[in-house]
Structure formats: structure tokens, C-alpha cells
Design a protein around this motif. Sequence first.
Motif, PDB file in Angstrom:
ATOM      1  N   GLU A   1       0.836  -1.206   0.000  1.00 31.82           N
ATOM      2  CA  GLU A   1       0.000   0.000   0.000  1.00 31.82           C
ATOM      3  C   GLU A   1       0.871   1.258   0.000  1.00 31.82           C
ATOM      4  O   GLU A   1       0.618   2.215  -0.735  1.00 31.82           O
TER       5      GLU A   1
ATOM      6  N   SER B   1       2.331   1.789  -3.341  1.00 25.38           N
ATOM      7  CA  SER B   1       1.366   2.337  -4.315  1.00 25.38           C
ATOM      8  C   SER B   1       1.177   3.848  -4.131  1.00 25.38           C
ATOM      9  O   SER B   1       0.727   4.547  -5.023  1.00 25.38           O
TER      10      SER B   1
ATOM     11  N   HIS C   1       8.500  -4.827  -2.700  1.00 30.02           N
ATOM     12  CA  HIS C   1       7.549  -3.708  -2.573  1.00 30.02           C
ATOM     13  C   HIS C   1       8.281  -2.414  -2.202  1.00 30.02           C
ATOM     14  O   HIS C   1       7.944  -1.765  -1.213  1.00 30.02           O
TER      15      HIS C   1
END
Length: 275
Positions: free
Chosen positions: A149, A152, A181
Amino acid sequence: MTDYIRQYPLAGEDSPFDLKKSGGFTDIHCHCLPGLDDGPSTLAESLELCRMLAAEGMATVVATPHQLGRFEGSNEAATVRQAVADLTASLAEHDIPLEILPGAEVRVDERICELLEADRILTLADDGRYILLELPHEVFIDVEPLLAELSSMGLESIIAHAERIATRIARPSVLAGWLEHSTHLQVTASSLSGDWGPELRRGAFGLLAAGWATLVASDSHDTGLRRPRMRAAFECISAELGQEAAHLVCIENPSRVMRRRDLLPASVCGQKEAD
Ligand SMILES: [Fe+2]
């Protein structure tokens, strides 16, 4: 002194490495602000720690008081920014040559993204690119959804003292999955120097040698047990993995965090250069 702590000479006049020429260390994880968390309680203690940080060869320190977790409701972004401004003024008054930037060590929490958007928690150097995350020590939490998250949102996560997590889980390789990530692992200087025993030292070196950890920071809290140990860590990494690797993880990459630049991969860490 236990025998697992190998002694290395500190970088000094006889060392081929000149810390000053390299611009000094940048510390991306340090509890140096007075009265906010489990770091210094008073301004005098804070100045004593800053003097030690400067003597250690630090040029810039990102102040990272704890946010969320047991510090929920205190240490909000505006408080930390003001504390950094106040300490900066005191450093100038006392002729201590150290630059302090705002940041935080943020306890993992499902509200992190919304709190970032509300400007209540801080990124490192307050510039919106890297965030330092603290995981609980007692239980293992797979934070992959949070990391995804944050990624992003255009943020890169740095997992604080990753060696403490790696030494407590059955499959340390799960940490490597997080790296997909936009995540980076930080290991602590005093773990590398052996201050916390052989298990954490092995864990920290294991992450560096695998190329998974790309950052070293002091996580210093005081001038005693939890003092800054960057020079000792630099010498230990130089001895075990080579000076190029030590330079990358202790100097180059931490300064890249401060300058909002991409981090370099730690591919050199597994290969000690020829003596
Ligand atoms: Fe910390």
C-alpha cells in the motif's frame, strides 16, 4: 569482554580510509530529541549525545522519535519538526557541528497511509520518499500488504533493525519477499559490532552478506549502553565484507536517503575485495 566480539582498530590516522573526505556519516535512525521518547530526557542529555554523534563522524542525523504504538497521541509531526528546530538552535549555541533533520520511527499500524496523508506522521528527512517502520519484537507480523500500500502511494519503506526480526523467525527469507515492494532493510551498528551478542551480530551480517540489508544506522538513544557505534560497525564490515561494502551501507546509501535518491543495491557485500 566476551570472545565473540572481535576488536578492530577505529578509523584514524593510520587507517587508509578518510571519513572526513567522504563527507562523514549520515544517520537515518537516531533518538536524539529531548523529552519525546525513550531517548534523552533533557536537553543536556540530548546535547551530550549530539556531541558523541559528531565525534563519531556523523555529519547529518535524521531524528527518528517513535510514533504510534506506545507513543500514540504524542510526537505528532508538528511536535517533531519544532523539536528539531529547537535542537538545531541549541547545537549552534554550543558549537556542535551536526545537522539534524526531522523524521520518525513509525510503529506499523493499519492507519499509516491515512495518517501520512493527514500530515500527522513523518517520512525520513520529512521529504515524502522513505518511511522508517518499526515492527513489534515479540510477535512476527507479515507486513507485506502495508508495504504494498505504501509503495502504491510512491513511498519506499525501510524496516528498522531488521536483524532483530530475522533472528526470531523460522524463515528469514520471508524478509526478501518484502523487498519487492520498494522496501529496504536497515541493520543496527551496535548489532554489527557485537554489542548485543553473537546471534544478532550473525543475523545482521547475514542480511548484509545476502545483499538484503542495504543500510546501517546507529539507533542510538544515549551515551551509555545504546550509544552510536557507526565507526566500529564500519570497521567490522570492512574486515568481514570489504571496505567497498562498508562505504555503501554506512555512508553512500544513508546519504542517498537524505538526498531523496535511489538506493544502490548491496551486491558488493557478499564479495570481500582482495587484500
Ligand atoms: Fe529506534
